[in-house]
Design a protein around this motif. Structure first.
Motif, PDB file in Angstrom:
ATOM      1  N   GLU A  66     -41.463  11.576  -7.191  1.00 49.92           N
ATOM      2  CA  GLU A  66     -40.674  11.818  -5.995  1.00 49.92           C
ATOM      3  C   GLU A  66     -41.416  11.243  -4.792  1.00 49.92           C
ATOM      4  N   GLN A  69     -42.245  13.433   1.745  1.00 49.10           N
ATOM      5  CA  GLN A  69     -41.205  13.970   2.621  1.00 49.10           C
ATOM      6  C   GLN A  69     -40.809  12.969   3.702  1.00 49.10           C
ATOM      7  N   PHE A  71     -40.237   9.943   3.381  1.00 48.20           N
ATOM      8  CA  PHE A  71     -39.148   9.104   2.866  1.00 48.20           C
ATOM      9  C   PHE A  71     -37.806   9.790   3.079  1.00 48.20           C
ATOM     10  N   HIS A  72     -37.718  11.059   2.697  1.00 43.20           N
ATOM     11  CA  HIS A  72     -36.464  11.799   2.848  1.00 43.20           C
ATOM     12  C   HIS A  72     -36.081  11.920   4.319  1.00 43.20           C
ATOM     13  N   ASP A  73     -37.065  12.159   5.170  1.00 43.87           N
ATOM     14  CA  ASP A  73     -36.792  12.266   6.610  1.00 43.87           C
ATOM     15  C   ASP A  73     -36.271  10.940   7.157  1.00 43.87           C
ATOM     16  N   LYS A  75     -34.755   8.499   5.457  1.00 41.10           N
ATOM     17  CA  LYS A  75     -33.422   8.242   4.913  1.00 41.10           C
ATOM     18  C   LYS A  75     -32.362   9.040   5.665  1.00 41.10           C
ATOM     19  N   GLN A  76     -32.654  10.291   5.936  1.00 42.69           N
ATOM     20  CA  GLN A  76     -31.699  11.149   6.648  1.00 42.69           C
ATOM     21  C   GLN A  76     -31.477  10.651   8.075  1.00 42.69           C
ATOM     22  N   HIS A  87     -32.982   3.593  -0.759  1.00 44.86           N
ATOM     23  CA  HIS A  87     -32.955   4.213  -2.081  1.00 44.86           C
ATOM     24  C   HIS A  87     -34.376   4.308  -2.635  1.00 44.86           C
ATOM     25  N   TYR A  88     -34.545   5.161  -3.650  1.00 51.01           N
ATOM     26  CA  TYR A  88     -35.867   5.319  -4.265  1.00 51.01           C
ATOM     27  C   TYR A  88     -35.761   5.249  -5.783  1.00 51.01           C
TER      28      TYR A  88
END
Length: 287
Positions: A66, A69, A71-73, A75-76, A87-88
């Motif tokens: 995974e 974090q 990355f997720h921040d 992307k959002q 994408h990951y």
């Protein structure tokens, strides 16, 4: 119009199809598809973000199951603002079959592949005299072999889909000099190998797709505040002051300061650039 001028014009968006005022359209990456290895965090993620903002569909590949974090921040934050996408995919860049299957699936899904940033790398600080020999092939396997595999696999997909693009290998100023105070001879050697690899791939692929190039260049950053460097500074607190003094700008860089260079190198803005290495190091190597 000359044959050369006509070929250049074909690589740029048709002005008649652009609504409103568009400047520097050669930097646009609308609907193009990119791979970024080492994209779970740090420099790779910062460069991937720039490609998304320019309209690209970007796939970050990393060995982590995974991403961080950040990355997720990222992307959002990007999703509601830009047409590009982030994408990951988990992948080990030293495993040919795994890497080939992942990149092939991405290219087949979009029927194209336009670029690569090969940023996956590791570092090991150790005096050469006590460096474990078994660690040498491991580092070279990731820092050089992984870059080689990523580049060649992406090039095959560009040829398959007739979408010749641009490849950026992430080297380092460490491939050109010995870093004061940092004993990492194998890491530095691996980055020197990446710089030489860039020249040779550029030569081989200069006119590979119906006379059109797959361009290959190397980005050579200086000291950057990444998770890898943060650990270096924890291990040896004297390094921060030393590196700051050795930079003409008197500081260490942030990953975001390389976004413009990556966008330039991957876009049509650098259409006559190949076989080069771009050094951005705050003046470290210019004394």
């Amino acid at each position: 119009m000359s044959k050369t001028s006509s070929a250049i014009a074909q690589r740029l968006p048709d002005p008649s199809t652009i609504e409103g005022k568009h400047r520097f359209r050669e930097f646009e990456l609308n609907d193009k598809v990119f791979i970024v290895t080492g994209g779970a965090q740090g420099l790779g993620l910062a460069l991937a973000e720039a490609l998304v903002e320019a309209g690209g569909h970007v796939y970050c590949l990393d060995i982590k199951s995974e991403p961080e974090q950040d990355f997720h921040d990222t992307k959002q934050r990007l999703a509601p603002q830009y047409d590009g996408t982030l994408h990951y995919k988990q992948v080990d860049v030293t495993k040919h079959d795994q890497l080939d299957a992942t990149i092939s699936a991405i290219a087949d899904r979009h029927c194209r592949l336009d670029g690569l940033i090969a940023a996956a790398a590791i570092q090991q600080v150790e005096p050469a005299i006590s460096y474990p020999y078994e660690d040498v092939p491991r580092m070279m396997g990731i820092n050089y072999g992984g870059v080689f595999l990523s580049a060649t696999i992406c090039a095959k997909q560009m040829i398959k889909h007739n979408t010749p693009g641009s490849i950026v290998l992430v080297g380092s100023m460490s491939g050109l000099i010995a870093n004061k105070g940092l004993m990492c001879s194998v890491y530095n050697s691996s980055k020197a190998a990446v710089i030489q690899l860039g020249r040779n791939l550029a030569m081989e692929w200069g006119q590979i797709v119906d006379g059109k190039p797959i361009r290959v260049n190397v980005l050579c950053p200086g000291n950057i505040i990444t998770p890898m460097v943060v650990q270096n500074l924890k291990d040896d607190p004297t390094l921060k002051g030393l590196w700051e003094r050795e930079n003409m700008l008197g500081r260490i860089s942030e990953p975001s300061e390389y976004r413009g260079a990556a966008l330039f190198m991957l876009s049509n803005a650098s259409s006559f650039m190949t076989g080069s290495h771009l050094v951005i190091d705050g003046g470290y190597t210019a004394w």
